[in-house]
Design a protein around this motif. Structure first.
Motif, PDB file in Angstrom:
ATOM      1  N   CYS A  39     -59.056  78.814 -68.977  1.00  0.00           N
ATOM      2  CA  CYS A  39     -60.136  77.993 -68.489  1.00  0.00           C
ATOM      3  C   CYS A  39     -60.198  77.042 -69.586  1.00  0.00           C
ATOM      4  N   PRO A  40     -60.021  75.826 -69.818  1.00  0.00           N
ATOM      5  CA  PRO A  40     -60.458  74.960 -70.894  1.00  0.00           C
ATOM      6  C   PRO A  40     -61.658  74.454 -71.257  1.00  0.00           C
ATOM      7  N   ASN A  41     -62.768  75.193 -70.957  1.00  0.00           N
ATOM      8  CA  ASN A  41     -64.063  75.023 -70.847  1.00  0.00           C
ATOM      9  C   ASN A  41     -64.955  76.025 -71.744  1.00  0.00           C
ATOM     10  N   THR A  42     -65.349  76.118 -72.884  1.00  0.00           N
ATOM     11  CA  THR A  42     -66.135  77.109 -73.491  1.00  0.00           C
ATOM     12  C   THR A  42     -67.411  77.115 -73.078  1.00  0.00           C
ATOM     13  N   GLY A  43     -68.045  76.222 -72.357  1.00  0.00           N
ATOM     14  CA  GLY A  43     -69.332  76.371 -71.945  1.00  0.00           C
ATOM     15  C   GLY A  43     -69.863  77.003 -70.908  1.00  0.00           C
ATOM     16  N   PRO A  44     -71.007  77.369 -70.598  1.00  0.00           N
ATOM     17  CA  PRO A  44     -71.386  77.968 -69.343  1.00  0.00           C
ATOM     18  C   PRO A  44     -70.861  77.401 -68.142  1.00  0.00           C
ATOM     19  N   MET A  45     -70.486  76.174 -67.821  1.00  0.00           N
ATOM     20  CA  MET A  45     -70.073  75.537 -66.540  1.00  0.00           C
ATOM     21  C   MET A  45     -71.147  75.819 -65.781  1.00  0.00           C
ATOM     22  N   THR A  46     -72.485  75.430 -65.998  1.00  0.00           N
ATOM     23  CA  THR A  46     -73.314  75.798 -65.067  1.00  0.00           C
ATOM     24  C   THR A  46     -73.569  75.309 -63.853  1.00  0.00           C
ATOM     25  N   GLY A  47     -73.304  75.822 -62.592  1.00  0.00           N
ATOM     26  CA  GLY A  47     -73.284  75.439 -61.262  1.00  0.00           C
ATOM     27  C   GLY A  47     -72.117  75.184 -60.938  1.00  0.00           C
ATOM     28  N   VAL A  48     -71.062  75.271 -61.800  1.00  0.00           N
ATOM     29  CA  VAL A  48     -69.571  74.958 -61.147  1.00  0.00           C
ATOM     30  C   VAL A  48     -68.655  75.913 -61.319  1.00  0.00           C
ATOM     31  N   SER A  49     -68.934  77.235 -61.541  1.00  0.00           N
ATOM     32  CA  SER A  49     -68.162  78.080 -61.635  1.00  0.00           C
ATOM     33  C   SER A  49     -68.357  79.533 -60.677  1.00  0.00           C
ATOM     34  N   THR A  50     -68.830  79.010 -59.409  1.00  0.00           N
ATOM     35  CA  THR A  50     -69.402  79.752 -58.485  1.00  0.00           C
ATOM     36  C   THR A  50     -67.901  80.725 -57.798  1.00  0.00           C
ATOM     37  N   ILE A  51     -68.195  82.098 -57.886  1.00  0.00           N
ATOM     38  CA  ILE A  51     -66.962  82.866 -57.274  1.00  0.00           C
ATOM     39  C   ILE A  51     -66.673  82.447 -55.765  1.00  0.00           C
ATOM     40  N   GLY A  52     -65.745  82.239 -55.444  1.00  0.00           N
ATOM     41  CA  GLY A  52     -65.029  81.978 -54.020  1.00  0.00           C
ATOM     42  C   GLY A  52     -65.021  80.359 -53.977  1.00  0.00           C
ATOM     43  N   SER A  53     -65.193  79.739 -54.931  1.00  0.00           N
ATOM     44  CA  SER A  53     -65.099  78.306 -54.954  1.00  0.00           C
ATOM     45  C   SER A  53     -63.496  78.026 -54.681  1.00  0.00           C
ATOM     46  N   THR A 160     -76.308  73.719 -72.046  1.00  0.00           N
ATOM     47  CA  THR A 160     -76.860  74.860 -72.783  1.00  0.00           C
ATOM     48  C   THR A 160     -77.224  74.020 -74.211  1.00  0.00           C
ATOM     49  N   GLU A 161     -77.743  74.934 -75.001  1.00  0.00           N
ATOM     50  CA  GLU A 161     -77.965  74.340 -76.423  1.00  0.00           C
ATOM     51  C   GLU A 161     -76.808  73.971 -77.010  1.00  0.00           C
ATOM     52  N   THR A 162     -76.767  72.950 -77.635  1.00  0.00           N
ATOM     53  CA  THR A 162     -75.715  72.368 -78.412  1.00  0.00           C
ATOM     54  C   THR A 162     -76.201  71.899 -79.990  1.00  0.00           C
ATOM     55  N   THR A 163     -76.078  72.769 -80.922  1.00  0.00           N
ATOM     56  CA  THR A 163     -76.422  72.288 -82.065  1.00  0.00           C
ATOM     57  C   THR A 163     -75.311  71.066 -82.751  1.00  0.00           C
ATOM     58  N   ARG A 164     -73.963  71.459 -82.201  1.00  0.00           N
ATOM     59  CA  ARG A 164     -72.970  70.488 -82.435  1.00  0.00           C
ATOM     60  C   ARG A 164     -73.332  69.099 -81.886  1.00  0.00           C
ATOM     61  N   GLY A 165     -73.835  68.935 -80.846  1.00  0.00           N
ATOM     62  CA  GLY A 165     -74.110  67.842 -80.022  1.00  0.00           C
ATOM     63  C   GLY A 165     -75.441  67.064 -80.673  1.00  0.00           C
ATOM     64  N   GLN A 166     -76.353  67.991 -81.300  1.00  0.00           N
ATOM     65  CA  GLN A 166     -77.427  67.404 -82.064  1.00  0.00           C
ATOM     66  C   GLN A 166     -76.916  66.614 -83.281  1.00  0.00           C
ATOM     67  N   ALA A 196     -79.475  62.038 -66.919  1.00  0.00           N
ATOM     68  CA  ALA A 196     -80.719  62.248 -67.818  1.00  0.00           C
ATOM     69  C   ALA A 196     -80.381  63.474 -68.873  1.00  0.00           C
ATOM     70  N   PRO A 197     -80.989  63.469 -70.022  1.00  0.00           N
ATOM     71  CA  PRO A 197     -80.856  64.643 -70.815  1.00  0.00           C
ATOM     72  C   PRO A 197     -81.303  65.854 -70.381  1.00  0.00           C
ATOM     73  N   GLY A 198     -80.565  67.032 -70.639  1.00  0.00           N
ATOM     74  CA  GLY A 198     -80.945  68.328 -70.215  1.00  0.00           C
ATOM     75  C   GLY A 198     -82.128  68.910 -70.899  1.00  0.00           C
ATOM     76  N   ASP A 199     -83.210  68.565 -70.739  1.00  0.00           N
ATOM     77  CA  ASP A 199     -84.252  68.799 -71.627  1.00  0.00           C
ATOM     78  C   ASP A 199     -84.659  70.582 -71.466  1.00  0.00           C
ATOM     79  N   THR A 200     -84.458  70.858 -70.511  1.00  0.00           N
ATOM     80  CA  THR A 200     -84.765  72.368 -70.049  1.00  0.00           C
ATOM     81  C   THR A 200     -83.749  73.492 -70.993  1.00  0.00           C
ATOM     82  N   THR A 201     -82.509  72.791 -71.188  1.00  0.00           N
ATOM     83  CA  THR A 201     -81.505  73.698 -71.758  1.00  0.00           C
ATOM     84  C   THR A 201     -81.510  73.485 -73.508  1.00  0.00           C
TER      85      THR A 201
END
Length: 241
Positions: A39-53, A160-166, A196-201
């Motif tokens: 899986c070449p994605n280290t992030g949480p993959m919010t909303g796109v890693s649902t089992i059964g997809s 997710t929070e990203t200090t690298r992105g900041q 939009a920016p992900g202000d909640t994360t």
């Protein structure tokens, strides 16, 4: 039909059984075979890693690789049925092709495209792309961010929070106004019309982005149609700041 910027190699369809330890995904291929894919994605993959997809995998013929298969695409059905690209190694390759074709009129004229150019106060950072033209034109520092999280038709970054992105935003602000700074969000799914920016994360990231825009940062929220056939550029999403 818009031409593909990138064509996938042969892909193998299957179903996502489990994603774990960030880098591993267990897949049942349509052939019935059970495989573990990288899986070449280290992030949480919010909303796109649902089992059964439904998923699509590429396969390497390199015998030295521990995992022959790579997770490339996941199908989501929560808002609209669409494929989402999850291989974070691809956006920069696709953007380089797009830059060489001058697909983004917002960037104006430039003659040379360089990748991974050292910059920043400590000279320890690398910007994804550095564009230069004539002596009268300001050079362009361009950073690419892969974006897969959405709420309905609104794409959001980060998931997710990203200090690298900041850090990247701060560094892009530092080169203003003597150079142009561009943040390009690679919306790796075709169902999003706004960004939009992900202000909640990561509220700090959102605050920094708005501050950077006031200083002159240019934002390109680029929409891409992603399918097993390939990746096509759809134009810009509406920026909601």
């Amino acid at each position: 039909m818009i031409d593909c910027l990138y064509n996938y190699p042969q892909l193998y369809p299957g179903i996502l059984l489990k994603r774990y330890k960030r880098f591993f995904a267990d897949i049942q291929l349509d052939s019935g075979e059970l495989v573990t894919a990288h899986c070449p994605n280290t992030g949480p993959m919010t909303g796109v890693s649902t089992i059964g997809s439904a998923v699509q995998l590429s396969k390497s013929d390199n015998p030295q690789r521990k995992l022959a298969y790579t997770l490339e695409l996941i199908q989501v059905t929560d808002y609209a049925t669409t494929w989402v690209g999850v291989n974070t190694a691809l956006p920069n390759r696709v953007i380089k092709l797009a830059l060489e074709k001058h697909l983004f009129p917002e960037l104006g004229e430039y003659e040379q495209v360089k990748s991974e150019v050292v910059y920043g106060k400590d000279r320890k950072s690398r910007v994804d792309f550095y564009l230069t033209g004539s002596a009268e034109q300001k050079p362009i520092y361009l950073e690419v961010k892969n974006t897969t999280w959405s709420q309905a038709s609104l794409a959001l970054f980060p998931d997710t929070e990203t200090t690298r992105g900041q850090k990247h935003l701060r560094e892009l602000m530092e080169v203003l106004p003597t150079s142009r700074s561009v943040m390009l969000y690679f919306i790796n799914r075709g169902d999003c019309l706004e960004f939009a920016p992900g202000d909640t994360t990561d509220p700090v990231y959102g605050q920094l982005l708005r501050e950077a825009i006031k200083l002159g940062l240019e934002v390109l929220p680029c929409r891409f149609d992603v399918s097993p056939e390939g990746i096509r550029y759809l134009g810009l999403a509406k920026l909601k700041i």
